[in-house]
Design a protein around this motif. Structure first.
Motif, mmCIF file in Angstrom:
data_model
loop_
_atom_site.group_PDB
_atom_site.id
_atom_site.type_symbol
_atom_site.label_atom_id
_atom_site.label_comp_id
_atom_site.label_asym_id
_atom_site.label_seq_id
_atom_site.Cartn_x
_atom_site.Cartn_y
_atom_site.Cartn_z
ATOM 1 N N PHE A 61 0.813 -1.201 0.000
ATOM 2 C CA PHE A 61 0.000 0.000 0.000
ATOM 3 C C PHE A 61 0.856 1.265 0.000
ATOM 4 C CE2 PHE A 61 -1.934 3.075 3.116
ATOM 5 C CZ PHE A 61 -2.773 3.693 2.199
ATOM 6 N N ASP A 64 2.709 1.955 -3.312
ATOM 7 C CA ASP A 64 1.801 2.513 -4.327
ATOM 8 C C ASP A 64 1.465 3.967 -4.013
ATOM 9 O OD1 ASP A 64 1.821 0.031 -5.440
ATOM 10 O OD2 ASP A 64 -0.068 -0.612 -4.513
ATOM 11 N N LEU A 65 1.158 4.215 -2.733
ATOM 12 C CA LEU A 65 0.776 5.572 -2.338
ATOM 13 C C LEU A 65 1.954 6.533 -2.495
ATOM 14 C CD1 LEU A 65 -1.327 7.480 -1.097
ATOM 15 C CD2 LEU A 65 -0.451 6.856 1.156
ATOM 16 N N THR A 246 -7.950 8.682 -4.620
ATOM 17 C CA THR A 246 -6.876 7.712 -4.842
ATOM 18 C C THR A 246 -6.525 6.963 -3.562
ATOM 19 O OG1 THR A 246 -5.997 9.212 -6.494
ATOM 20 C CG2 THR A 246 -4.566 7.428 -5.783
ATOM 21 N N LEU A 250 -6.652 2.940 -3.038
ATOM 22 C CA LEU A 250 -5.478 2.131 -2.703
ATOM 23 C C LEU A 250 -5.709 1.334 -1.417
ATOM 24 C CD1 LEU A 250 -2.539 4.566 -3.581
ATOM 25 C CD2 LEU A 250 -3.270 2.523 -4.828
#
Lengths: 264, 273
Positions: A61, A64-65, A246, A250
Motif C-alpha cells: 500500500f 503505491d501511495l 486515490t 489504494l
C-alpha cells in the motif's frame, strides 16, 4: 627498511592505490547509485503496508501511495529499506528524507519528527493467540506477551501488563509471529490490519482474542522537523490524492477496507 | 499412482518456480558480496600482515611499538565490534573533516551531529562494502602479521648467514631467502586466517549490506500474506542449512587451494615439508 604508514597507503603516490581502485570499482559494481529527489525509508517487512514481493521488489500500500504522491508532486522518489528500530534515527541522520512504514502518529514520536496528516485511519490493535486458548484480559497474570519493539503496542504492554507477566519485544514483525507460532509467547499484540492476514494464513492455528485496543492515531508520513519545504510539497500532494479518491482506492485494494478520505 | 506423480510433479513444479523467483535470484546474486569481500579482505589482510610483521621486526623502536600495538590490540578486539566500530568511526571522522569547511562556527558549537546538512556523508552499499573490506583487512591483517612474524623467525638463521657470506645484499637476503622461505612456515597459519576471514564475511549484514545471510533470514521468515509470495511458516532453518552447505563448500575449495599452494611454495626447498 622503508617507512610505510597508513597515511602513505591513502596517498596517491603509494602502490596501495592500485589496490583501492579495483575495490572502489567493485563497490560501484555491487550497487550503482541512483540519485532521486526524495528517498523514502520503509521497513519492507510489514504486509500489507510494505513488503518485498516475489520478484524481490518492494510492494504494498505505501509503495503505491508513495509513488502516486511523488508523481502528483512532480518529484522523483526512491524507496530505501531500513530496519524498524533504527528507522527514526536514520531519518534524522539523513539516510532518507521521509518515512512511510505503517508508522502511527503519536505524541512521543512528534517530539522528534513531524507527521503529515494520516493516510490510514486509526486501526485498533488486536491480540492474537493459539486458536484454542482463552484469556481473561481484565486480569491477565503469568502470561508471555510479545510485540514488535519500538512500537505503540510495545509501549502499551509496558504500561498495562508489566506486573505479573513476561513481556517480549522483537526486531521484526515476522519474528514475533514465528515465536507465537512456536509457542514461545502466549499472546501477540499488533496492528489489526497486520494480524488479519496472519490469522487467515495460519490454517486455523491462530485466532484473534480479546478486545481491540485503540492505541495510536492514524498512519502518517514521518518527516524531519526542519524540512518545511518538503513537508508542504508532500502534504499538498497527499491532500490532492485524498480529495480525488486515490487514497481510498489504494486502501480498498490492499486492505479490502472502506474509508472516506475523499469527503473529509 | 498416477495421482501421486501428478501431485508430485505439480509440487516440484511450484517448488522449482518458487526457487527461481526474483527474491531467490537476488539471494543467489548476493553471493557476490561474500566472494568479493573475502577476496579483497584477504588481499588487504596480507598487505597489512606484511606491514605489521615488518614493523614488529623493525630496528626503529617506534615502528616496533606500532607493529606490536596493532597486532595485540586488533587481535584482542572481537571482530563483530571492530566491524561496527570502524565504519561508524570512519564516517564520523570524515563528517568532522567536512564540517570544518562546510559548517559555521555556531553550527559546530550546537552539539548536533552532523553540525549541518552539508557535512552529511550518506553511505550507500558501495561505501559500506569498501569499509567492510578494509575492516576485514585490518582485523585479519593483525592475525596474518603474527603468523608472518613467526614464520620469518622460523627461517633458519644459518641460511641467512650463508647468504650473507656469499655476498648477497641485505635486500636480497631479505626477499630471496627470508621471505621466500617464510611462506612454507606461514602458509598453514595463513590458511587458518583465511578460514576465519571467510567465516567473518557472514557479518556483512551488520552493515545493512543485503548479503546471503540477510536474504536467507528474509526468505525463511514466515509469510502469511499471499501478495508477498508463497504462504509458509518459519522456514529459516532450511535456508540456514543451505548457508551451512555453502560455507562448507568454500572451506573444501580453500583447503584444496592451500594444499596446492603449499606444494608450490615447497618446491626446490631443502626443508623437509
Amino acid at each position: 627498511m622503508r617507512k610505510i604508514k597508513l597515511k602513505d597507503l591513502l596517498s596517491s603516490r603509494s602502490s596501495a592505490r592500485v589496490l583501492l581502485a579495483p575495490m572502489l570499482v567493485a563497490g560501484v559494481l555491487v550497487q550503482s547509485a541512483f540519485a532521486a529527489d526524495v528517498r523514502i525509508g520503509t521497513e519492507g517487512a510489514y504486509p500489507p503496508w510494505n513488503f518485498v514481493d516475489d520478484s524481490g521488489k518492494l510492494a504494498g500500500f505505501e509503495i503505491d501511495l508513495g509513488n502516486a504522491m511523488c508523481e502528483k508532486a512532480g518529484i522523483s522518489c526512491e524507496f530505501v529499506q531500513n530496519e524498524w528500530d533504527s528507522i527514526i534515527p536514520n531519518l534524522l541522520a539523513g539516510n532518507y528524507d521521509i518515512i512511510m512504514a505503517g508508522m502511527s502518529i503519536t505524541e512521543e514520536r512528534m517530539q522528534t519528527i513531524d507527521f503529515s496528516s494520516d493516510y490510514f485511519p486509526p486501526d485498533p490493535s488486536r491480540y492474537a493467540a493459539a486458536a484454542d486458548s482463552d484469556f481473561d484480559f481484565g486480569n491477565l497474570k503469568g502470561v508471555k506477551i510479545g510485540a514488535q519493539g519500538a512500537t505503540i503496542q510495545a509501549d502499551y504492554l509496558e504500561a498495562n501488563f508489566k506486573d505479573g507477566n513476561t513481556l517480549l519485544t522483537y526486531e521484526t514483525p515476522d519474528q514475533s509471529v514465528a515465536d507465537l507460532m512456536a509457542g514461545n509467547i502466549d499472546i501477540l499484540l499488533a496492528d489489526g490490519e497486520f494480524l488479519n492476514p496472519v490469522v487467515e494464513g495460519s490454517a486455523g492455528k491462530l485466532a484473534l482474542v480479546g478486545p481491540g485496543v485503540e492505541i495510536g492515531g492514524g498512519v502518517g508520513i514521518g518527516m524531519r522537523k526542519d524540512d518545511k519545504e518538503l513537508q508542504e510539497k508532500l502534504s499538498a500532494a497527499l491532500a490532492a490524492l485524498k480529495a480525488d479518491g486515490t487514497v481510498d482506492k489504494l486502501i480498498k485494494a490492499s486492505f479490502d477496507k472502506e474509508t472516506n478520505y475523499a469527503n473529509q | 499412482m498416477e495421482g501421486l506423480i501428478t501431485s508430485l510433479s505439480e509440487l516440484t513444479g511450484t517448488n522449482l518456480s518458487y526457487l527461481f523467483n526474483g527474491k531467490h535470484l537476488a539471494w543467489y546474486a548476493s553471493v557476490r558480496f561474500t566472494i568479493l569481500a573475502a577476496f579483497f579482505g584477504a588481499v588487504l589482510a596480507l598487505l597489512f600482515g606484511m606491514l605489521g610483521a615488518s614493523a614488529k621486526r623493525s630496528s626503529f623502536a617506534p615502528f616496533r611499538w606500532f607493529g606490536s600495538g596493532y597486532i595485540t590490540m586488533v587481535r584482542g578486539v572481537p571482530d563483530v565490534l571492530f566491524f561496527l566500530f570502524f565504519p561508524l568511526a570512519f564516517e564520523q571522522f570524515v563528517e568532522y573533516l567536512f564540517s570544518l569547511n562546510a559548517c559555521t562556527v555556531a553550527e559546530r558549537a550546537s552539539g548536533k551531529w552532523p553540525p549541518c546538512n552539508a557535512a552529511q556523508w550518506y553511505l550507500s552499499t558501495s561505501e559500506y562494502f569498501v569499509m567492510a573490506c578494509v575492516s576485514l583487512g585490518l582485523v585479519y591483517g593483525a592475525f596474518a602479521a603474527n603468523v608472518i612474524h613467526g614464520a620469518m623467525r622460523a627461517v633458519p638463521e644459518s641460511q641467512l648467514e650463508a647468504a650473507r657470506a656469499y655476498g648477497f645484499t641485505k635486500r636480497q637476503v631479505y626477499w630471496h631467502f627470508q621471505v621466500r622461505q617464510m611462506w612454507i612456515y606461514a602458509l598453514p597459519g595463513l590458511s587458518n586466517v583465511w578460514m576465519l576471514l571467510l567465516k567473518a564475511t557472514a557479518l556483512l549484514s551488520l552493515l545493512q549490506i543485503a548479503d546471503i545471510v540477510q536474504w536467507a533470514g528474509k526468505l525463511g521468515a514466515a509469510n502469511y500474506f499471499p501478495a508477498a509470495g508463497l504462504v509458509h511458516g518459519d522456514w529459516r532453518w532450511r535456508y540456514y542449512i543451505v548457508l551451512f552447505l555453502f560455507y562448507i563448500l568454500l572451506t573444501f575449495l580453500s583447503e584444496l587451494f592451500f594444499r596446492k599452494l603449499q606444494k608450490r611454495a615447497s618446491r626446490g626447498m631443502a626443508l623437509d615439508q
